[in-house]
Every structure is written in C-alpha cells, then in structure tokens.
Write a protein that holds these residues in place. Structure first.
Motif, mmCIF file in Angstrom:
data_model
loop_
_atom_site.group_PDB
_atom_site.id
_atom_site.type_symbol
_atom_site.label_atom_id
_atom_site.label_comp_id
_atom_site.label_asym_id
_atom_site.label_seq_id
_atom_site.Cartn_x
_atom_site.Cartn_y
_atom_site.Cartn_z
ATOM 1 N N ALA A 83 43.081 28.289 -22.635
ATOM 2 C CA ALA A 83 41.635 28.043 -22.662
ATOM 3 C C ALA A 83 41.306 26.602 -22.330
ATOM 4 C CB ALA A 83 41.049 28.413 -24.023
ATOM 5 N N GLU A 84 42.195 25.686 -22.654
ATOM 6 C CA GLU A 84 41.933 24.279 -22.390
ATOM 7 C C GLU A 84 42.384 23.840 -20.992
ATOM 8 O OE1 GLU A 84 40.196 23.827 -26.020
ATOM 9 O OE2 GLU A 84 40.348 22.252 -24.549
ATOM 10 N N THR A 85 43.049 24.749 -20.250
ATOM 11 C CA THR A 85 43.679 24.335 -19.009
ATOM 12 C C THR A 85 43.076 24.965 -17.765
ATOM 13 O OG1 THR A 85 45.336 26.083 -19.194
ATOM 14 C CG2 THR A 85 45.883 23.948 -20.189
ATOM 15 N N VAL A 86 41.835 25.406 -17.820
ATOM 16 C CA VAL A 86 41.208 25.952 -16.623
ATOM 17 C C VAL A 86 40.886 24.799 -15.682
ATOM 18 C CG1 VAL A 86 39.204 27.163 -15.699
ATOM 19 C CG2 VAL A 86 40.221 27.909 -17.844
ATOM 20 N N SER A 87 41.395 24.868 -14.501
ATOM 21 C CA SER A 87 41.186 23.811 -13.530
ATOM 22 C C SER A 87 39.870 24.037 -12.803
ATOM 23 C CB SER A 87 42.337 23.825 -12.522
ATOM 24 O OG SER A 87 42.148 22.830 -11.565
ATOM 25 N N PRO A 88 39.029 22.990 -12.693
ATOM 26 C CA PRO A 88 37.730 23.147 -12.044
ATOM 27 C C PRO A 88 37.816 23.690 -10.625
ATOM 28 C CG PRO A 88 37.879 21.003 -13.099
ATOM 29 C CD PRO A 88 39.231 21.646 -13.195
ATOM 30 N N GLN A 89 38.894 23.403 -9.899
ATOM 31 C CA GLN A 89 38.966 23.885 -8.532
ATOM 32 C C GLN A 89 39.088 25.402 -8.466
ATOM 33 O OE1 GLN A 89 41.699 21.678 -9.451
ATOM 34 N NE2 GLN A 89 43.575 22.628 -8.726
ATOM 35 N N PHE A 90 39.489 26.050 -9.588
ATOM 36 C CA PHE A 90 39.623 27.497 -9.590
ATOM 37 C C PHE A 90 38.357 28.205 -10.079
ATOM 38 C CE2 PHE A 90 44.082 26.091 -10.135
ATOM 39 C CZ PHE A 90 44.527 26.514 -8.899
ATOM 40 N N ALA A 91 37.450 27.466 -10.651
ATOM 41 C CA ALA A 91 36.227 28.063 -11.182
ATOM 42 C C ALA A 91 35.213 28.214 -10.060
ATOM 43 C CB ALA A 91 35.661 27.196 -12.302
ATOM 44 N N ASP A 92 34.780 29.446 -9.811
ATOM 45 C CA ASP A 92 33.746 29.624 -8.791
ATOM 46 C C ASP A 92 32.374 29.575 -9.450
ATOM 47 O OD1 ASP A 92 32.892 32.270 -9.612
ATOM 48 O OD2 ASP A 92 34.618 33.100 -8.576
ATOM 49 N N SER A 93 31.364 29.317 -8.647
ATOM 50 C CA SER A 93 30.025 29.098 -9.198
ATOM 51 C C SER A 93 29.476 30.333 -9.903
ATOM 52 C CB SER A 93 29.072 28.621 -8.110
ATOM 53 O OG SER A 93 28.959 29.586 -7.083
ATOM 54 N N ASP A 94 29.793 31.531 -9.430
ATOM 55 C CA ASP A 94 29.304 32.739 -10.102
ATOM 56 C C ASP A 94 29.904 32.877 -11.499
ATOM 57 O OD1 ASP A 94 27.674 33.491 -8.002
ATOM 58 O OD2 ASP A 94 29.200 34.778 -7.078
ATOM 59 N N ALA A 95 31.179 32.586 -11.630
ATOM 60 C CA ALA A 95 31.828 32.661 -12.939
ATOM 61 C C ALA A 95 31.232 31.630 -13.897
ATOM 62 C CB ALA A 95 33.331 32.461 -12.806
ATOM 63 N N VAL A 96 30.965 30.448 -13.383
ATOM 64 C CA VAL A 96 30.370 29.402 -14.219
ATOM 65 C C VAL A 96 28.962 29.818 -14.641
ATOM 66 C CG1 VAL A 96 29.587 27.001 -14.286
ATOM 67 C CG2 VAL A 96 31.789 27.569 -13.239
ATOM 68 N N ARG A 97 28.171 30.336 -13.704
ATOM 69 C CA ARG A 97 26.818 30.797 -14.048
ATOM 70 C C ARG A 97 26.857 31.886 -15.119
ATOM 71 N NH1 ARG A 97 26.034 30.872 -8.409
ATOM 72 N NH2 ARG A 97 24.954 29.013 -7.752
ATOM 73 N N ARG A 98 27.770 32.846 -14.948
ATOM 74 C CA ARG A 98 27.896 33.920 -15.950
ATOM 75 C C ARG A 98 28.286 33.345 -17.302
ATOM 76 N NH1 ARG A 98 30.142 36.609 -11.671
ATOM 77 N NH2 ARG A 98 32.269 36.105 -12.350
ATOM 78 N N LYS A 148 36.796 28.585 -22.804
ATOM 79 C CA LYS A 148 37.410 29.838 -23.259
ATOM 80 C C LYS A 148 36.974 31.000 -22.373
ATOM 81 C CE LYS A 148 38.118 32.483 -27.465
ATOM 82 N NZ LYS A 148 37.841 32.562 -28.902
ATOM 83 N N SER A 149 35.705 31.064 -22.051
ATOM 84 C CA SER A 149 35.181 32.130 -21.203
ATOM 85 C C SER A 149 35.772 32.066 -19.807
ATOM 86 C CB SER A 149 33.654 32.030 -21.139
ATOM 87 O OG SER A 149 33.126 33.003 -20.274
ATOM 88 N N LEU A 150 35.862 30.869 -19.243
ATOM 89 C CA LEU A 150 36.417 30.717 -17.897
ATOM 90 C C LEU A 150 37.915 30.987 -17.883
ATOM 91 C CD1 LEU A 150 34.357 27.656 -16.661
ATOM 92 C CD2 LEU A 150 34.150 30.035 -15.902
ATOM 93 N N ALA A 151 38.601 30.601 -18.959
ATOM 94 C CA ALA A 151 40.036 30.906 -19.048
ATOM 95 C C ALA A 151 40.237 32.411 -19.058
ATOM 96 C CB ALA A 151 40.639 30.263 -20.290
#
Length: 160
Positions: A83-98, A148-151
């Motif tokens: 949960a603490e290791t999600v890299s920003p380059q892997f997060a897409d904007s839709d996942a972040v918005r959700r 946590k959600s993005l992980a």
C-alpha cells in the motif's frame, strides 16, 4: 468560477448535481457580496460552495450517505506491505479519480482544496471551520486511504 465548479463536482460526485450546487453558490455569493471584506476572494467563494454543498446534501441525500468522522473511523491500519509502494508512474488518472471519489466527503474536500486548488492549511481550516491540526490529520489519512486504494487497484492479486 472554475475552482468553484471543480470543488462542487468533486463533492457532489457528478456534473448535474455539481452544476446545481455551483449555480446556487454563485447566486449566494452575488447576494452576499456586500459581506465580502476584501480578503481572499477565492477562499471566500469556495467557502460558499462548500456550505451550499452541505445544505444541498442534507436536502437531497439520505443521512446514511455520509461518514461520521471520529477517532475510531480515522484509525486506519494498513496491513498491506504494497500500500505504501504504489509508484505514481503506474497510477492512471481514471484510477486516481475513482480513488478520490471513493473517499468520505470530509476527506475528499480536504484533498481537493489542498492538492487541486492549492489552498494553504490555514485557508482550508478557515473554510472548513476546523482546526489546522484536523486539516493536517484528514489530509494524512486521506492520502493513506488513496495509497491503499491505488495499491489494491494496481496489485489486485496481492493479499499480503
């Protein structure tokens, strides 16, 4: 006005309700412009949007759709090592918005005001009528929930 609509959109969760909230807030701002004392106009308008949203929420949503914030609901332990290791380059904007949209509204508003609208802790505290420590605490907890959600979104098979 863009900031007002942006806050309304994130708080309400959809365009239709956000338009209603932003329009009502604009009317209130116009009506009460005489009470504006010349301080930060943007923060003043966002305060009106926030207050208008909460009035709209009480009228249009059942009470079960909000989360009561207390020390027990805020004590979020994360047992996942990833949960603490999600890299920003892997997060897409839709996942972040959700993930932001899934936050309790009390956390979501703090994230939006700080990260998207660039308000200071002091401005957010005045706007939300809470102590600065509460702003900082809610922001830290919101960020933890987002991680946590993005992980979970990017590591769905990892059950650690």
């Amino acid at each position: 006005m863009d900031a007002a609509y942006n806050l309304a959109r994130w708080l309400a969760g959809n365009d239709h309700d956000a338009q209603d909230v932003a329009q009502e807030a604009s009317l209130r701002a116009f009506r009460f412009f005489g009470s504006f004392r010349g301080e930060n106009a943007r923060a003043w308008l966002l305060t009106i949007v926030r207050n208008t949203f909460y009035t709209w929420l009480r009228k249009n949503r059942p009470p079960g759709n909000t989360v009561e914030i207390n020390d027990e609901t805020l004590d979020i332990e994360d047992s996942s090592a990833n949960a603490e290791t999600v890299s920003p380059q892997f997060a897409d904007s839709d996942a972040v918005r959700r993930a932001i949209g899934d936050l309790p509204v009390e956390f979501r508003e703090i994230v939006i005001l700080r990260e998207m609208e660039g308000l200071s802790y002091k401005e957010i505290a005045e706007l939300a009528e809470v102590p600065i420590g509460t702003v900082m605490s809610r922001l830290a907890r919101a960020r933890k929930l987002l991680r946590k959600s993005l992980a979970a979104a990017f590591n769905p098979g990892d059950k650690r």
